[in-house]
Design a protein around this motif. Sequence first.
Motif, mmCIF file in Angstrom:
data_model
loop_
_atom_site.group_PDB
_atom_site.id
_atom_site.type_symbol
_atom_site.label_atom_id
_atom_site.label_comp_id
_atom_site.label_asym_id
_atom_site.label_seq_id
_atom_site.Cartn_x
_atom_site.Cartn_y
_atom_site.Cartn_z
ATOM 1 N N ALA A 1 49.260 -28.771 2.996
ATOM 2 C CA ALA A 1 49.458 -29.964 3.834
ATOM 3 C C ALA A 1 48.118 -30.442 4.403
ATOM 4 C CB ALA A 1 50.441 -29.664 4.965
ATOM 5 N N TYR A 2 47.287 -29.517 4.842
ATOM 6 C CA TYR A 2 45.977 -29.869 5.411
ATOM 7 C C TYR A 2 45.111 -30.558 4.357
ATOM 8 C CZ TYR A 2 41.485 -29.460 7.772
ATOM 9 O OH TYR A 2 40.288 -29.737 8.357
ATOM 10 N N ALA A 3 45.115 -30.007 3.134
ATOM 11 C CA ALA A 3 44.304 -30.599 2.049
ATOM 12 C C ALA A 3 44.802 -32.006 1.728
ATOM 13 C CB ALA A 3 44.356 -29.711 0.806
ATOM 14 N N ILE A 4 46.111 -32.199 1.694
ATOM 15 C CA ILE A 4 46.653 -33.529 1.371
ATOM 16 C C ILE A 4 46.377 -34.502 2.519
ATOM 17 C CG2 ILE A 4 48.799 -34.816 0.952
ATOM 18 C CD1 ILE A 4 49.717 -32.389 -0.743
ATOM 19 N N THR A 5 46.491 -34.018 3.753
ATOM 20 C CA THR A 5 46.186 -34.878 4.907
ATOM 21 C C THR A 5 44.741 -35.341 4.878
ATOM 22 O OG1 THR A 5 47.852 -33.790 6.283
ATOM 23 C CG2 THR A 5 46.096 -34.966 7.439
ATOM 24 N N ILE B 1 56.116 -18.315 -1.409
ATOM 25 C CA ILE B 1 55.067 -17.449 -0.858
ATOM 26 C C ILE B 1 55.244 -17.266 0.645
ATOM 27 C CG2 ILE B 1 52.573 -17.160 -0.510
ATOM 28 C CD1 ILE B 1 52.182 -18.712 -3.151
ATOM 29 N N ASP B 2 55.348 -18.386 1.401
ATOM 30 C CA ASP B 2 55.434 -18.248 2.868
ATOM 31 C C ASP B 2 56.786 -18.680 3.454
ATOM 32 O OD1 ASP B 2 55.362 -21.022 2.807
ATOM 33 O OD2 ASP B 2 53.309 -21.188 3.546
ATOM 34 N N GLN B 3 57.716 -19.071 2.571
ATOM 35 C CA GLN B 3 59.077 -19.462 2.992
ATOM 36 C C GLN B 3 59.090 -20.702 3.877
ATOM 37 O OE1 GLN B 3 61.215 -17.713 1.304
ATOM 38 N NE2 GLN B 3 59.618 -16.272 0.708
ATOM 39 N N LYS B 4 57.995 -21.476 3.876
ATOM 40 C CA LYS B 4 57.967 -22.708 4.684
ATOM 41 C C LYS B 4 58.314 -23.920 3.821
ATOM 42 C CE LYS B 4 54.487 -21.005 7.936
ATOM 43 N NZ LYS B 4 55.119 -21.032 9.241
ATOM 44 N N ASN B 5 58.886 -24.951 4.474
ATOM 45 C CA ASN B 5 59.163 -26.232 3.834
ATOM 46 C C ASN B 5 57.904 -27.094 3.982
ATOM 47 O OD1 ASN B 5 59.970 -28.881 3.225
ATOM 48 N ND2 ASN B 5 62.037 -28.569 4.052
ATOM 49 N N LEU B 6 57.224 -27.359 2.867
ATOM 50 C CA LEU B 6 55.944 -28.096 2.924
ATOM 51 C C LEU B 6 56.095 -29.427 3.664
ATOM 52 C CD1 LEU B 6 52.996 -28.612 2.169
ATOM 53 C CD2 LEU B 6 53.762 -29.281 -0.122
ATOM 54 N N ASN B 7 57.235 -30.097 3.475
ATOM 55 C CA ASN B 7 57.398 -31.399 4.132
ATOM 56 C C ASN B 7 57.895 -31.279 5.574
ATOM 57 O OD1 ASN B 7 56.942 -34.173 3.989
ATOM 58 N ND2 ASN B 7 59.093 -34.608 3.492
ATOM 59 N N ARG B 8 57.642 -30.117 6.201
ATOM 60 C CA ARG B 8 57.889 -29.931 7.629
ATOM 61 C C ARG B 8 56.673 -29.339 8.345
ATOM 62 N NH1 ARG B 8 61.354 -32.340 5.716
ATOM 63 N NH2 ARG B 8 63.605 -32.136 5.896
ATOM 64 N N GLY C 1 49.415 -29.898 8.714
ATOM 65 C CA GLY C 1 48.904 -28.648 8.160
ATOM 66 C C GLY C 1 47.794 -28.029 8.971
ATOM 67 N N LYS C 2 47.301 -26.894 8.468
ATOM 68 C CA LYS C 2 46.227 -26.160 9.154
ATOM 69 C C LYS C 2 45.211 -25.693 8.131
ATOM 70 C CE LYS C 2 49.209 -24.050 12.651
ATOM 71 N NZ LYS C 2 50.044 -22.852 12.810
ATOM 72 N N ARG C 3 43.939 -25.836 8.484
ATOM 73 C CA ARG C 3 42.865 -25.428 7.582
ATOM 74 C C ARG C 3 42.949 -23.937 7.229
ATOM 75 N NH1 ARG C 3 37.341 -27.217 7.091
ATOM 76 N NH2 ARG C 3 37.502 -28.501 8.952
ATOM 77 N N ASP C 4 43.338 -23.126 8.220
ATOM 78 C CA ASP C 4 43.332 -21.671 8.006
ATOM 79 C C ASP C 4 44.747 -21.091 8.114
ATOM 80 O OD1 ASP C 4 43.740 -22.149 10.635
ATOM 81 O OD2 ASP C 4 42.198 -20.768 11.386
ATOM 82 N N ALA D 1 51.230 -33.433 15.179
ATOM 83 C CA ALA D 1 52.497 -32.760 14.869
ATOM 84 C C ALA D 1 53.376 -33.764 14.126
ATOM 85 C CB ALA D 1 53.170 -32.267 16.138
ATOM 86 N N SER D 2 52.833 -34.322 13.051
ATOM 87 C CA SER D 2 53.499 -35.412 12.332
ATOM 88 C C SER D 2 54.655 -34.913 11.465
ATOM 89 C CB SER D 2 52.479 -36.164 11.479
ATOM 90 O OG SER D 2 51.713 -35.259 10.709
ATOM 91 N N VAL D 3 54.679 -33.620 11.165
ATOM 92 C CA VAL D 3 55.758 -32.905 10.483
ATOM 93 C C VAL D 3 55.918 -33.319 9.008
ATOM 94 C CG1 VAL D 3 58.223 -32.273 10.483
ATOM 95 C CG2 VAL D 3 56.998 -32.556 12.667
ATOM 96 N N TYR D 4 56.130 -34.625 8.790
ATOM 97 C CA TYR D 4 56.419 -35.121 7.444
ATOM 98 C C TYR D 4 55.168 -35.743 6.813
ATOM 99 C CZ TYR D 4 61.114 -34.876 9.404
ATOM 100 O OH TYR D 4 62.270 -34.454 10.011
ATOM 101 N N CYS D 5 55.105 -35.694 5.498
ATOM 102 C CA CYS D 5 53.964 -36.251 4.755
ATOM 103 C C CYS D 5 53.796 -37.739 5.048
ATOM 104 C CB CYS D 5 54.186 -36.008 3.263
ATOM 105 S SG CYS D 5 52.870 -36.590 2.202
#
Length: 334
Positions: free
Chosen positions: A128-132, A106-113, A117-120, A196-200
Motif C-alpha cells: 500500500a505504501y509503495a502504491i501510495t 502472508i500477513d492475513q491483512k486486506n490490502l484495500n483496508r 500503508g507503512k514504509r516498514d 488513515a485513508s484505508v481504501y486505495c
Amino acid sequence: MIATLLVLLSAADLRVGPITAREGEMASGTIELGEATIPITVVHGARPGPVLGLVAGNHGYEYTPILALQKLRAQLDAKKLAGSVIMVHAANMPSFLGRTIYFSPIDQKNLNRVYPGKRDGTISERIAYAITTEVIEKSDYLLDLHCGDGNEDLRPYVYKQETGDAKMDARISELVTAFGFEHAVIDRERPKDRNASVYCSNTAVTRGKPAMTVESGYLGVSDPKSIAAIVDGVQNVMRYLKISEGPVRRPAKITYYDPSEVLTSPATGILYWHVARDQRVRKDDLLAHVTDFFGKKLADVRSPFDGVVLYIVATPPITKDQPVAFVGRARGSN
Ligand SMILES: [Zn+2]
C-alpha cells in the motif's frame, strides 16, 4: 548550465519506482518488496497532459481487472497520448499467486483496508505504501479496479464517493459519468484523514485527486464481457481527460443506489444463498441462511429494504461478521 540541462532532461521522464519512461515511450518493470513484486507499466505520452493511475488486483482473486489491464497495455501507444497512464497490473501478488480472497496469505491483512500503508510495515502495508507514494502521488486521477471477489456474485457498478467538498464531488461525478457504467453506489462513509485513508481510491481523494472504485466481474470468472466493460470504461475516461482523442460516450441514465447496505453473517458455518446478482428483492426477503456443519439452521439473512442485490456471496464457507450480501435501493424508487 549542465545542472539546469539535467533537470530539464529528467523532467521529461516519468519515473515510478525503478521504472522510467521517456516522453512518447512505454516502460514496464517491477517494484520489488521482498515477499511481493508489483508489476507496473508506465505509458508516458508524447504530449503533456494529466496522469491517470490504474490499479488492478488490490484483491488478488479478482481477475477481470488484471486481465483488462493486459488488454489495455496492448492497445496504448505512448506516441499518440497527451498525458500519461500508470498501470499497476497486479497490486497484491501474494494473494494473486496464493489464490486467496480478501486477505493476504502472508500477513492475513486486506490490502484495500491498510492504505496509505507503512514504509516498514507488514507486506500488505508495504505494498500500500509503495502504491501510495509511487503511483497515487504521481497521478492526477485514479481508478481502483475490482470485481466480485472469488466468493461474490456481483452485478457491475462503480462507487461514487461523496466527500462534502462540492468541487471534489463535482469532479468525481464527472469521472463516474465518463467511465460510463449505468449503476453507481453512493458512498459517504470514506474517512477524511489522508493518513488513515484505508481504501486505495480514497487515498487519492484525500490527496485532492478525483478517484473511484470500479466493480465488474464475479466469482473468480474471467468472462470477456466483464473484462471489456473495464477496458471500455478506462478508454472512455482517457478521452474525457483528453489523454487520447475521440468522443466520450456517456450513459443516457445512471441509476444511483442510495442507501445501500452490506449485510454480514450472524454466524460461522455453511452458507446457502437464495438470490442472484441483480435480483430485485423486497424488505425482509430471505437472501441467505447459515447452518452449522451438521445441517442445523443457525440464522437467516434478510433484505433490510426493497432493492437490488448488488452482490451475494455464492460459495459455502462463511465466517461470523463477514459479508453475505450487498443490497442497494435505487434513488427515486419506492
Ligand atoms: Zn475487491
